[in-house]
Scaffold this motif. Structure first.
Motif, short mmCIF file in Angstrom:
data_model
loop_
_atom_site.label_atom_id
_atom_site.label_comp_id
_atom_site.label_asym_id
_atom_site.label_seq_id
_atom_site.Cartn_x
_atom_site.Cartn_y
_atom_site.Cartn_z
N UNK A 1 -2.41 -7.61 0.91
CA UNK A 1 -3.28 -6.94 -0.06
C UNK A 1 -3.71 -5.59 0.50
N UNK A 2 -3.51 -4.54 -0.30
CA UNK A 2 -3.83 -3.18 0.16
C UNK A 2 -4.18 -2.32 -1.05
N UNK A 3 -5.39 -1.80 -1.07
CA UNK A 3 -5.82 -0.85 -2.10
C UNK A 3 -5.49 -1.36 -3.51
N UNK A 4 -5.90 -2.60 -3.77
CA UNK A 4 -5.74 -3.22 -5.09
C UNK A 4 -4.28 -3.48 -5.46
N UNK A 5 -3.38 -3.46 -4.49
CA UNK A 5 -1.98 -3.78 -4.74
C UNK A 5 -1.51 -4.81 -3.72
N UNK A 38 1.34 7.10 7.37
CA UNK A 38 1.45 7.86 8.61
C UNK A 38 0.08 8.18 9.21
N UNK A 39 -0.96 7.61 8.65
CA UNK A 39 -2.30 7.84 9.20
C UNK A 39 -3.18 6.64 8.93
N UNK A 40 -4.27 6.57 9.69
CA UNK A 40 -5.20 5.45 9.53
C UNK A 40 -4.82 4.26 10.38
N UNK A 41 -5.24 3.07 9.94
CA UNK A 41 -4.99 1.85 10.69
C UNK A 41 -3.53 1.43 10.58
N UNK A 42 -3.02 0.93 11.68
CA UNK A 42 -1.59 0.67 11.82
C UNK A 42 -1.20 -0.77 11.47
N UNK A 43 -2.03 -1.73 11.86
CA UNK A 43 -1.67 -3.14 11.81
C UNK A 43 -1.16 -3.59 10.44
N UNK A 44 -1.97 -3.44 9.41
CA UNK A 44 -1.60 -3.96 8.10
C UNK A 44 -0.36 -3.27 7.54
N UNK A 45 -0.18 -2.00 7.88
CA UNK A 45 1.02 -1.28 7.41
C UNK A 45 2.28 -1.87 8.02
N UNK A 46 2.24 -2.17 9.32
CA UNK A 46 3.39 -2.78 9.99
C UNK A 46 3.66 -4.18 9.46
N UNK A 70 6.84 -1.75 0.28
CA UNK A 70 7.09 -1.78 -1.16
C UNK A 70 5.84 -2.23 -1.90
N UNK A 71 5.38 -1.40 -2.84
CA UNK A 71 4.26 -1.76 -3.70
C UNK A 71 4.80 -2.71 -4.77
N UNK A 72 4.49 -3.99 -4.62
CA UNK A 72 5.02 -5.03 -5.50
C UNK A 72 4.50 -4.89 -6.93
N UNK A 73 3.24 -4.46 -7.06
CA UNK A 73 2.63 -4.33 -8.38
C UNK A 73 3.25 -3.22 -9.21
N UNK A 74 3.57 -2.10 -8.52
CA UNK A 74 3.99 -0.90 -9.25
C UNK A 74 5.45 -0.50 -9.00
N UNK A 75 6.20 -1.38 -8.31
CA UNK A 75 7.63 -1.17 -8.11
C UNK A 75 7.93 0.22 -7.52
N UNK A 76 7.28 0.53 -6.39
CA UNK A 76 7.51 1.83 -5.76
C UNK A 76 7.36 1.74 -4.25
#
Length: 255
Positions: A143-147, A121-129, A110-116
């Motif tokens: 923190x991820x991509x300014x959100x 499904x691609x790239x680095x896995x750790x931070x997404x999990x 959940x993007x806390x900043x933008x309520x979405x």
């Protein structure tokens, strides 16, 4: 053979029930085409997609008290640490890559900043999990991509959407079925109130999405909490027996 997708809900320690379904897949020689998971379901799905067996995932979780309070340490600012989860991911999925998994995986947060909702499904896995399982108030946002990202279950605790256009059939595993609350059988702790309130808030959205599954499994988990690691074996066994009852339907969907 049909392309079968699997949706794994969030649920903390209840997520060990997902392993019962995955063990039935292994028993029957079935390999899912894709997995979409959130929070605890995302971690279970990632480890399985890295070719770690359901029983080995169960033992990893128990050894590290993955979803238990004994595995949590308090950080500055009042948030708990995700070190147990980070340790399991780094030791068992060292490539830290969606693309190197053996089964296609989707993870939502959940993007806390933008309520979405955001799907990965691609790239680095750790931070997404980690983000997908970062329950608000208990864990620090990622923190991820300014959100700031928090638990994907806040907005979508049954992430069926990524599978709709790529799979022939979809099997869902939902471990948060709401039963009537019987106070005499439950301790009315703050955590119990928080858990049930969360599940009540997201239930309607879960079942709207669950209608898009060809088969929905809902093992009875009402006696177990999000951090109930002491009953991990029992949770797995209930999930496994429940999935076994659906074995013929599962096999039929794969044909």
């Amino acid at each position: 053979m049909k392309k079968v997708g699997v949706v794994l809900s969030g649920g903390g320690a209840r997520s060990f029930a997902h392993l019962g379904l995955l063990k039935v897949f292994d028993d029957e020689g079935i390999k899912p085409f894709a997995i979409s998971g959130v929070s605890g379901g995302a971690l279970v799905g990632a480890l399985y997609a890295a070719e770690i067996s359901p029983l080995d995932i169960l033992e990893l979780g128990k050894a590290n008290s993955l979803f238990g309070f004994s595995g949590l340490s308090l950080k500055r600012g009042g948030f708990f640490s995700m070190e147990s989860m980070r340790k399991i991911i780094s030791e068992n999925i060292p490539h830290n890559s969606f693309e190197k998994l053996k089964i296609r995986l989707f993870v939502n947060a959940t993007d806390f900043n933008h309520n979405k909702v955001i799907f990965f499904s691609e790239g680095k896995l750790m931070d997404c999990l980690i983000a997908s399982a970062s329950v608000p108030v208990l864990f620090n946002p990622v923190e991820y991509d300014h959100s700031l990202l928090v638990d994907g279950g806040v907005l979508n605790n049954f992430p069926v959407e990524p599978l709709l256009d790529i799979c022939d059939h979809i099997i869902g595993s939902h471990v948060n079925k709401l039963e009537d609350f019987k106070e005499e059988n439950n301790k009315l702790t703050k955590i119990a109130i928080l858990e049930r309130s969360f599940h009540m808030a997201v239930a309607s959205n879960v079942y709207l999405r669950a209608r898009q599954c060809d088969l929905l499994l809902e093992p009875g988990m009402d006696d177990f909490g999000l951090f109930d690691m002491k009953n991990a074996d029992m949770i797995f066994e209930i999930g496994y027996k429940h999935a076994l009852k659906q074995k013929d339907k599962i096999a039929e969907l794969v044909k």
